[in-house]
Design a protein around this motif. Sequence first.
Motif, PDB file in Angstrom:
ATOM      1  N   THR A 257     -11.050   6.168  -4.890  1.00  0.00           N
ATOM      2  CA  THR A 257     -10.319   5.505  -3.877  1.00  0.00           C
ATOM      3  C   THR A 257     -11.035   5.661  -2.373  1.00  0.00           C
TER       4      THR A 257
ATOM      5  N   MET B 172      -6.025   0.452  -2.709  1.00  0.00           N
ATOM      6  CA  MET B 172      -4.934   1.437  -3.364  1.00  0.00           C
ATOM      7  C   MET B 172      -4.493   1.150  -4.775  1.00  0.00           C
TER       8      MET B 172
ATOM      9  N   ALA C 212      -8.159   4.817   5.410  1.00  0.00           N
ATOM     10  CA  ALA C 212      -7.019   4.072   4.988  1.00  0.00           C
ATOM     11  C   ALA C 212      -6.356   3.514   6.411  1.00  0.00           C
TER      12      ALA C 212
ATOM     13  N   THR D 220       2.352   1.541  -3.348  1.00  0.00           N
ATOM     14  CA  THR D 220       1.458   2.165  -4.332  1.00  0.00           C
ATOM     15  C   THR D 220       1.377   3.707  -4.328  1.00  0.00           C
ATOM     16  N   SER D 221       1.101   3.990  -2.925  1.00  0.00           N
ATOM     17  CA  SER D 221       1.029   5.502  -2.690  1.00  0.00           C
ATOM     18  C   SER D 221       2.269   6.306  -3.306  1.00  0.00           C
TER      19      SER D 221
ATOM     20  N   ALA E 176      -5.277   3.175  -7.974  1.00  0.00           N
ATOM     21  CA  ALA E 176      -3.943   3.688  -8.743  1.00  0.00           C
ATOM     22  C   ALA E 176      -4.219   3.253 -10.371  1.00  0.00           C
TER      23      ALA E 176
ATOM     24  N   ALA F 101       0.761  -1.146  -0.128  1.00  0.00           N
ATOM     25  CA  ALA F 101       0.069  -0.058  -0.003  1.00  0.00           C
ATOM     26  C   ALA F 101       0.816   1.255  -0.073  1.00  0.00           C
TER      27      ALA F 101
ATOM     28  N   SER G 270      -8.767   9.621  -6.886  1.00  0.00           N
ATOM     29  CA  SER G 270      -8.811   9.960  -5.592  1.00  0.00           C
ATOM     30  C   SER G 270      -9.961   9.809  -5.137  1.00  0.00           C
TER      31      SER G 270
END
Length: 299
Positions: A256, A222, A206, A83-84, A226, A80, A253
């Motif tokens: 998500t 995530m 999250a 990915t962020s 993405a 995660a 965003s």
Amino acid sequence: MSSLFGGVISGVVTGAVLGFMFFYLHGGTLDQVLLVMIGSLGLSALLAGALLFSRARKLQGDRPLSSAIVLSYSLPMLAAQLTSVILAKSDIWILGGFRSVEDVAVYGAAVQLITVVAVPAMMIQSILSSTISELFSKDEMARLESVMRVSASVVFIPVFFVTVLLIGWGGSLLSLIFGEFYSQGAPVLAILCIPRLVASILGSNASLLMMTNHQRTAANIMFIGATVQITLALLLTSFYGIYGLAFAVAGGSLFTFALMYYKVRRTLKIQPCMTLTPWRLLREIADVRRRGRRDEAQE
């Protein structure tokens, strides 16, 4: 400790070494600066690992934790986080592949200014993770809901005012900070403010999933978010430039954040979003304080 090893130590070491290079060595090359940053991050990671290992041994009890159990928790969190990090830079990379250097500069300036909106949420999340884990382990879901709603409300207040400031006077701020040329990034700034404001309303979902044994779910969300954001960015940037990219980032965003919120509501059965009315907020704060005093009396 998590905040200390989350960037404070590496930042202090980097600043000290770069300061020494500037005053005594009269500067340095880009390669040297990169080596200093990598070394400071590595030092921080080694210290954090050693401290974590020493403390984890005291918590093992009669049944020591196996590496498989530790990895089952840590690997989804790592996925995660990676990915962020990639997602945070992907928009600049995509824009650089489709548009001019000037467009990248304008968009980058807006992105730099939008980070101000995220500061309240980052401050709350740095102290919220341990509280979430503790309350979840005690099965105090009602109190956990109160804590999440109060924290979301506290984050929303400064985020709302900063968002109004950036949307209303974004062009002037960009011109003041970066130069007159960058004022054309005001629409980008306004678009990117919207998902930050929505995130403050929905709460720290999250972190909530990560700290309640749903780290795999958070990592999957995530990754899906993405994928959606990067796909939209590739499609819209080529046709609409920085404004299309801004809409792609905002749309990805929001998708998500909405999916995180849905999973929290479905799996944990609590309401994590902000309290919409002042009297409800005061009641939630009073409930948190009352339960905290009760726990202290029991201890």
